[in-house]
Design a protein around this motif. Structure first.
Motif, PDB file in Angstrom:
ATOM      1  N   GLU A 148      32.941  49.998  25.382  1.00 35.28           N
ATOM      2  CA  GLU A 148      34.376  50.300  25.298  1.00 35.28           C
ATOM      3  C   GLU A 148      34.567  51.345  24.207  1.00 35.28           C
ATOM      4  O   GLU A 148      33.876  51.320  23.193  1.00 35.28           O
ATOM      5  CB  GLU A 148      35.190  49.055  24.925  1.00 35.28           C
ATOM      6  CG  GLU A 148      35.266  48.004  25.999  1.00 35.28           C
ATOM      7  CD  GLU A 148      36.137  46.824  25.565  1.00 35.28           C
ATOM      8  OE1 GLU A 148      36.872  46.972  24.552  1.00 35.28           O
ATOM      9  OE2 GLU A 148      36.072  45.774  26.216  1.00 35.28           O
ATOM     10  N   LYS A 189      25.300  47.427  26.724  1.00 34.92           N
ATOM     11  CA  LYS A 189      26.075  47.579  27.957  1.00 34.92           C
ATOM     12  C   LYS A 189      27.543  47.320  27.667  1.00 34.92           C
ATOM     13  O   LYS A 189      27.934  47.030  26.529  1.00 34.92           O
ATOM     14  CB  LYS A 189      25.564  46.619  29.033  1.00 34.92           C
ATOM     15  CG  LYS A 189      25.827  45.148  28.719  1.00 34.92           C
ATOM     16  CD  LYS A 189      25.511  44.259  29.911  1.00 34.92           C
ATOM     17  CE  LYS A 189      25.988  42.822  29.661  1.00 34.92           C
ATOM     18  NZ  LYS A 189      25.799  41.950  30.824  1.00 34.92           N
ATOM     19  N   ASP A 190      28.361  47.405  28.701  1.00 32.54           N
ATOM     20  CA  ASP A 190      29.799  47.112  28.614  1.00 32.54           C
ATOM     21  C   ASP A 190      30.460  47.893  27.477  1.00 32.54           C
ATOM     22  O   ASP A 190      31.229  47.341  26.673  1.00 32.54           O
ATOM     23  CB  ASP A 190      30.043  45.609  28.425  1.00 32.54           C
ATOM     24  CG  ASP A 190      29.553  44.789  29.603  1.00 32.54           C
ATOM     25  OD1 ASP A 190      29.449  45.352  30.703  1.00 32.54           O
ATOM     26  OD2 ASP A 190      29.278  43.589  29.407  1.00 32.54           O
TER      27      ASP A 190
END
Length: 314
Positions: A298, A295-296
């Motif tokens: 970038e 997840k998360d």
């Protein structure tokens, strides 16, 4: 110790190919071209490195074409034939310019080091610089960290855009004391960077024997042996280390194969840095990261190269 005659011909850009042809016809197996136009030409970066050109190595105008011939009793006759052929170029509506011919004697050992002039220190991030080992580079500030590498034949200078992306990401993520896995270490540059950025324990894996040997030498040269361990290994096979961060600067398809192993060997909240990804593979890698459970996400890019930062959920 083999001795050669270096034949350097200062000519025009228009005449580079004809002059090269004359040298080949005279028996040269190859030529070196120092074209002043290269200093202003826009280059596509090579796939494995970045480099700098120095104006000191080029003529002010035109080009220098060099060839090498064995320094024996026949070389004088060879040079005569070259000069005669050069004089005939205007007959073919080719302006060769001054066609100044300069001869010099060189030894084979000189060639082994000639390429080094093109490799200069490169600032990779706010605090990290990669410098060739022969440059005797002095840091510009007290917080600058230097990785010294001898590029050699196997891994280039270590300054490819994907390596730069990884070092910048390591600089952002590492706070000190982490356990790091560097998968596909190559020259060992990322493992060394992690150690210099404060990681407490770094495991560097590569399947290639030359890579393992190169990484071991570079780790020792950079005095990181107390932190970095280099091991021959196929990705993460057989490893049980629980890491705070895993970095992989390899091909996109291999990164996708690595994802399940990376996910299982990261601590909760751990970070996976995946690079070596060309833009055309970006969406495929992104979907695979999400499917694996990361997840998360970038995304960071330099030119057409992509790095993903992905987090294992707490």
């Amino acid at each position: 110790m083999s001795k050669w005659t270096e034949c350097s011909i200062h000519t025009t850009e228009q005449a580079i190919e004809p002059v090269s042809y004359i040298l080949h016809q005279a028996g040269a197996s190859g030529v070196v071209i120092e074209d002043s136009a290269d200093l202003t030409r826009l280059w596509d970066e090579a796939e494995d490195e970045m480099y700098k050109l120095s104006a000191e190595d080029y003529p002010e105008e035109g080009a220098i074409v060099k060839a090498y011939f064995p320094a024996n009793e026949h070389v004088g006759e060879t040079i005569k034939k070259i000069k005669a052929a050069l004089k005939d170029l205007p007959l073919y509506d080719i302006d060769p310019g001054s066609v100044e011919v300069v001869l010099a004697e060189v030894y084979e050992e000189d060639w082994a080091n000639a390429w080094k002039q093109y490799y200069k220190p490169v600032r990779m991030s706010e605090t990290m610089t990669v410098a060739p080992s022969w440059e005797n580079y002095t840091p510009e500030s007290s917080n600058e960290k230097v990785i010294e590498l001898d590029p050699g034949m196997a891994f280039g200078t270590g300054t490819h855009p994907t390596t730069m992306l990884c070092i910048q990401a390591l600089e952002r993520e590492l706070k000190g004391g982490e356990t790091v896995l560097d998968v596909g270490t190559g020259s060992g540059i990322l493992a060394i960077a992690a150690a210099k950025l404060g990681a407490a324990d770094v495991k560097a894996f590569d399947l290639d024997d030359i890579a393992v040997r190169s990484a071991l030498e570079n780790v020792e040269y950079n005095q990181c042996t107390s932190v970095v361990q280099v091991t021959k290994n196929d990705l993460l096979a057989g490893s049980s280390v629980q890491a705070d961060l895993i970095v992989a600067n390899i091909l996109a398809d291999i990164i996708i194969r690595l994802m399940d192993g990376a996910y299982s060997q990261l601590k909760a909240g751990g970070v996976f840095l995946a690079s070596g990804i060309i833009e055309s593979k970006r969406s495929q890698v992104e979907q695979a990261l999400l499917d694996t459970g990361f997840k998360d996400l970038e995304v960071h890019t330099i030119e057409d190269w992509v790095l993903f930062k992905a987090v294992k959920p707490e």
